[in-house]
Write an enzyme that holds these catalytic residues in place. Structure first.
Site, short mmCIF file in Angstrom:
data_model
loop_
_atom_site.label_atom_id
_atom_site.label_comp_id
_atom_site.label_asym_id
_atom_site.label_seq_id
_atom_site.Cartn_x
_atom_site.Cartn_y
_atom_site.Cartn_z
N SER A 236 0.83 -1.21 0.00
CA SER A 236 0.00 0.00 0.00
C SER A 236 0.87 1.26 0.00
O SER A 236 1.68 1.44 -0.91
CB SER A 236 -0.96 -0.05 1.20
OG SER A 236 -1.97 0.94 1.08
N ASP A 323 -9.74 -5.07 -4.46
CA ASP A 323 -9.13 -4.13 -3.52
C ASP A 323 -9.96 -2.84 -3.48
O ASP A 323 -10.08 -2.14 -4.49
CB ASP A 323 -7.70 -3.81 -3.97
CG ASP A 323 -6.90 -3.02 -2.94
OD1 ASP A 323 -7.51 -2.24 -2.18
OD2 ASP A 323 -5.67 -3.17 -2.89
N HIS A 362 -7.76 -5.67 0.24
CA HIS A 362 -6.57 -4.81 0.28
C HIS A 362 -5.39 -5.42 1.05
O HIS A 362 -4.24 -5.09 0.77
CB HIS A 362 -6.93 -3.46 0.89
CG HIS A 362 -5.80 -2.48 0.92
ND1 HIS A 362 -5.16 -2.07 -0.23
CD2 HIS A 362 -5.19 -1.83 1.95
CE1 HIS A 362 -4.21 -1.19 0.09
NE2 HIS A 362 -4.20 -1.05 1.39
#
Length: 388
Positions: A236, A323, A362
């Site tokens: 991320s 995601d 995610h």
């Protein structure tokens, strides 16, 4: 006889017309009684007015709430524009510490019995907390050992992964801990840390500071790992730190053996525009000026799409199609940029998607039973490139 009757009638009429006698408190002894029809009509009127009054009061309160929410909705963009630091806080989310009430000095409380907690000092007035998890083969030997033993263990014949986490939370986040366990079981040392301003690390967060922290830890690892391969894994927001770091390492000609990007974006502006938080403002007039320019003004770019043009090492991108935080198309776009970049001409670039039906979203790619095979095949080739 007629006279007597007439007098009785007159007296009766006078008595009826006379006011009711007063008691000692000067109040009427008997209430005057209205006709039943009048009372009934009055009751109906009052009954109708009460619901109307309630409805009017409810509508008035609802209207006030709507006006207040509209005022807040319009005020927030101006507040963000006037105070860019607010947007920086929303990018980093370092003030969100989850899970709460964990002692980062005790990784064993999170089930990491083969992990040591360190503190390193990248710069003056900056201290960062580090966790080092050893490979499964060393689990038994690691129990009860001190920091010096763990540092020496980096020189054992096992590859090392430097893990760079995303925004919010700490190095003790649940999904992060589960990934450490998976990587450890596959035979890797895992070194991770909280950037300055996160967890129990001291300092103020910034893109430059986060990148420098990562560089300091990488150099610390390389000073102890000998010829063992060192891989960098970013997740991320950590992918932005990872590409910043690897670009710098390649420029000084000390690249890592491979770079793994999990749920990456192209750059912070495109990610902020696509983030779920921005949905309610995405079509607000001047969205870029109000919300995206303050991020750039704060010195935050995390330009993965630019960095990959200057990276010369094997690259693996992992991204789940479902995601909700970093859209899948941004990871795919980054892959397309990297795959056509001249800097990767002699290196492997691979993109691995995870289907929506798997539900990895995610941060749950570590659950994939295919992950060990993916890493073994990709990193095995990277090790071959490293030795030749």
């Amino acid at each position: 006889m007629r006279k007597r009757n007439e007098s009785v009638t007159v007296e009766h009429e006078r008595a009826a017309a006379a006011p009711a006698p007063l008691d000692k408190g000067c109040s009427l002894r008997h209430s005057l009684r209205l006709p039943a029809a009048v009372v009934a009509a009055a009751d109906v009127d009052a009954g109708m007015k009460r619901p109307l009054g309630r409805r009017y009061g409810l509508w008035f309160r609802l209207r006030k709430l709507i006006i207040w929410l509209l005022g807040v909705y319009i005020a927030i963009p101006f507040l963000v524009k006037l105070c860019p630091a607010i947007q920086a806080k929303l990018v980093f989310l370092n003030f969100v510490r989850v899970p709460y009430f964990i002692d980062l000095k005790r990784p064993q409380d999170q089930g990491l019995n083969h992990t040591c907690n360190y503190y390193l000092q990248p710069e003056e007035d900056v201290t960062i907390g580090v966790w080092h998890t050893v490979p499964a083969a060393l689990w038994k030997n690691a129990r009860g050992k001190d920091q010096l033993w763990f540092e020496d263990a980096l020189g054992s014949s096992h590859p090392v992964i430097l893990y760079l986490h995303g925004n919010a939370g700490t190095r003790g986040g649940d999904h992060r801990v589960e990934l450490y366990k998976v990587l450890s079981s596959l035979g890797y040392h895992v070194v991770t840390f909280d950037y300055r301003g996160w967890g129990d690390s001291i300092g103020s967060p910034s893109e430059r500071g986060m990148t420098y922290d990562a560089l300091h830890v990488f150099d610390w690892i390389k000073a102890r790992s000998g010829d063992n391969p060192v891989y960098i894994w970013g997740h991320s927001l950590g992918t932005g730190v990872a590409t910043n770091l690897v670009r710098r390492l390649c420029e000084r000609e000390t690249p890592p053996d491979a770079l793994i990007l999990e749920s990456p974006f192209t750059n912070i502006r495109e990610e902020a525009r696509s983030h779920p938080f921005s949905v309610i403002y995405r079509y607000f007039p001047g969205f870029d000026w109000f919300f995206l320019d303050p991020i750039t003004t704060s010195g935050i770019k995390f330009a993965n799409d630019e960095n990959v043009k200057y990276i010369s090492c094997s690259l693996l991108i992992l991204h789940a199609e479902d995601d909700p935080v970093v859209p899948f198309h941004l990871g795919k776009k980054l892959y397309n940029i990297a795959a056509t970049s001249r800097s990767f001409r002699d290196y492997k670039v691979q993109f691995v998607p995870f289907h929506t039906d798997l539900g990895y979203r995610h941060k749950y790619i570590y659950r994939s039973p295919e992950l060990p095979r993916i890493l073994r095949e990709f990193l095995g080739k990277s090790e071959h490139e490293h030795h030749h």
